[in-house]
Design a protein around this motif. Structure first.
Motif, PDB file in Angstrom:
ATOM      1  N   ALA A 165       0.834  -1.202   0.000  1.00 44.84           N
ATOM      2  CA  ALA A 165       0.000   0.000   0.000  1.00 44.84           C
ATOM      3  C   ALA A 165       0.871   1.256   0.000  1.00 44.84           C
TER       4      ALA A 165
ATOM      5  N   GLY B 206       2.522   2.401  -3.322  1.00 39.42           N
ATOM      6  CA  GLY B 206       1.681   2.980  -4.369  1.00 39.42           C
ATOM      7  C   GLY B 206       1.680   2.055  -5.577  1.00 39.42           C
TER       8      GLY B 206
ATOM      9  N   MET C 256      -1.858  -2.516  -7.199  1.00 38.45           N
ATOM     10  CA  MET C 256      -2.524  -1.328  -6.673  1.00 38.45           C
ATOM     11  C   MET C 256      -3.617  -1.736  -5.692  1.00 38.45           C
ATOM     12  N   MET C 257      -4.057  -0.799  -4.874  1.00 38.25           N
ATOM     13  CA  MET C 257      -5.160  -1.095  -3.966  1.00 38.25           C
ATOM     14  C   MET C 257      -6.405  -1.439  -4.771  1.00 38.25           C
TER      15      MET C 257
ATOM     16  N   SER D 155     -10.091   3.000  -4.190  1.00 33.26           N
ATOM     17  CA  SER D 155      -9.442   4.204  -3.637  1.00 33.26           C
ATOM     18  C   SER D 155      -9.742   4.407  -2.154  1.00 33.26           C
TER      19      SER D 155
ATOM     20  N   MET E  29      -6.990   3.268   0.064  1.00 34.23           N
ATOM     21  CA  MET E  29      -5.769   4.085   0.092  1.00 34.23           C
ATOM     22  C   MET E  29      -5.862   5.131   1.192  1.00 34.23           C
ATOM     23  N   TYR E  30      -7.046   5.714   1.336  1.00 36.68           N
ATOM     24  CA  TYR E  30      -7.230   6.716   2.395  1.00 36.68           C
ATOM     25  C   TYR E  30      -7.180   6.079   3.778  1.00 36.68           C
TER      26      TYR E  30
ATOM     27  N   ALA F 176      -2.173   9.960  -0.150  1.00 40.85           N
ATOM     28  CA  ALA F 176      -3.091   9.714  -1.269  1.00 40.85           C
ATOM     29  C   ALA F 176      -2.847  10.733  -2.396  1.00 40.85           C
TER      30      ALA F 176
ATOM     31  N   GLU G  95      -2.668   8.662  -8.629  1.00 43.34           N
ATOM     32  CA  GLU G  95      -2.766   7.255  -8.211  1.00 43.34           C
ATOM     33  C   GLU G  95      -4.197   6.886  -7.836  1.00 43.34           C
ATOM     34  N   LEU G  96      -4.888   7.806  -7.159  1.00 41.84           N
ATOM     35  CA  LEU G  96      -6.296   7.571  -6.805  1.00 41.84           C
ATOM     36  C   LEU G  96      -7.138   7.373  -8.058  1.00 41.84           C
TER      37      LEU G  96
ATOM     38  N   THR H 155      -6.486   4.075  -9.734  1.00 45.95           N
ATOM     39  CA  THR H 155      -7.112   3.016  -8.933  1.00 45.95           C
ATOM     40  C   THR H 155      -8.614   2.966  -9.201  1.00 45.95           C
TER      41      THR H 155
END
Length: 395
Positions: free
Chosen positions: A248, A251, A302-303, A306, A309-310, A317, A321-322, A325
């Motif tokens: 995580a 990224g 990747m996660m 999103s 990620m937070y 974040a 990247e968000l 995702t």
């Protein structure tokens, strides 16, 4: 037949509040006798079962019954015994939540299927369960995936609209027209940021701290879905959690398998297996170049969405990247997403070349006619430049 089960069933159905009707409700072949609904923890499987019971039967129709395998009654009784009693009492549809809590659940379900030809069973289970590969059930079970909220479902929920989903082909060719239908009724940008932060898991509707709730859910995904179902010893739990945290933090990029193996003190092969388990649990997604797949090393991890990620590391974040995702998460249910040769570029279904980019970025992008630009920070698009948020309308 225990009266308490019917009382609980009636109470739950009367108190079920499903403000959004999930698309999956109309995609399931409800005539099938054995239906498995898989999904990650927190995506609304229990509510989905109760919503089905409420819609088709109501609270007081005793031909349908919801039971949860957390009930200690099942420590002393098997599912086939219980199903037999239910059928004797006139039961037709048995809804079983959290089936994997039962040992030999697949054998027990198969026994019910063979013994009671007039009984329909709908059960929920973890996304880690492999129903299509299960030799005991694969010829009788119809398996479906319930996902977290799409951006479309989230907007419908927040605004009371009833926007329909669109196919990818439709969005690619008609995105200008589709946006013109949606924009007079709602401004997607008003909701997009919230959705990216907390809109994927339906429990944002509960009046509790979302991040705390999500962290608890993520831990349960690893402790129950990965450890219990894959039958991994408890002593390896910290290794899997540490691996997840490191992935995580990195990224979306290619994982350094050797370094990860050193960090969690295990072999490269074990790291790859753990990454696969985390993918099955819907905590991460693995992206491969065209033509490659597991057990090869992915070109990007990747996660899964999103919101995760937070929850893990909110300070880190990064917008690009968000957005990537979100893109992968919106597509992975029905489409194959591969890594293209460059960063920010993806190949979808082996033919569409996408680039995820910021519509407000000062540096001028040289737009190629062979690429579709899914752009964030804008509500509208033109030609091969489409608004990224619209991909949230695929389901």
């Amino acid at each position: 037949m225990e009266e308490a089960f019917f009382r609980t069933h009636a109470y739950l159905i009367e108190h079920t509040n499903a403000p959004v009707r999930r698309l999956l409700m109309d995609q399931i072949d409800w005539n099938a006798r054995m239906i498995g609904v898989k999904g990650s923890r927190g995506c609304g499987k229990t509510t989905f079962l109760l919503q089905y019971a409420k819609e088709k039967f109501g609270a007081n129709d005793r031909s349908c019954l919801y039971v949860n395998m957390n009930n200690f009654y099942f420590q002393g009784h098997t599912i086939p015994e219980f199903a037999g009693e239910f059928v004797k009492a006139g039961g037709k549809v048995l809804l079983i939540d959290q089936i994997f809590k039962e040992p030999y659940w697949d054998k027990q379900l198969r026994e019910c299927y063979d013994k009671y030809p007039n009984l329909k069973i709908v059960f929920t289970g973890s996304s880690v369960m492999r129903l299509k590969q299960n030799p005991i059930l694969n010829d009788v079970v119809k398996s479906y995936n319930l996902r977290g909220f799409s951006f479309r479902e989230y907007i419908n929920l927040m605004t009371g609209n009833n926007f329909r989903p669109y196919t990818l082909e439709d969005i690619i060719t008609n995105h200008e027209h589709i946006a013109r239908e949606i924009l007079p009724k709602v401004s997607p940008m008003k909701y997009f940021k919230d959705y990216i932060h907390h809109g994927y898991y339906p429990f944002f509707l509960e009046h509790r701290d979302y991040s705390e709730n999500l962290l608890k859910t993520m831990n349960m995904m690893i402790e129950v879905d990965v450890l219990l179902i894959k039958q991994i010893e408890l002593k390896y739990l910290t290794k899997i959690k540490k691996l997840f945290y490191e992935l995580a933090l990195e990224g979306p990029k290619a994982p350094n398998i050797s370094k990860l193996a050193d960090d969690i003190e295990t072999s490269r092969a074990t790291v790859m297996n753990y990454i696969k388990y985390l993918t099955d649990a819907r905590l991460i997604n693995m992206i491969y170049p065209l033509g490659q797949e597991f057990p090869k090393k992915p070109s990007k991890v990747m996660m899964h969405n999103s919101n995760l990620m937070y929850a893990i590391y909110p300070i880190k974040a990064i917008k690009q990247e968000l957005m990537e995702t979100f893109f992968v998460n919106a597509l992975w249910k029905d489409h194959k997403v591969n890594q293209a040769s460059k960063d920010q570029y993806y190949i979808v279904d082996g033919k569409y070349r996408f680039r995820i980019c910021d519509a407000t970025a000062p540096n001028k992008i040289r737009y190629n006619p062979d690429t579709i630009y899914a752009r964030f920070n804008t509500e509208v698009g033109k030609d091969n430049k489409m608004p990224l948020w619209l991909l949230g309308f695929l389901y």
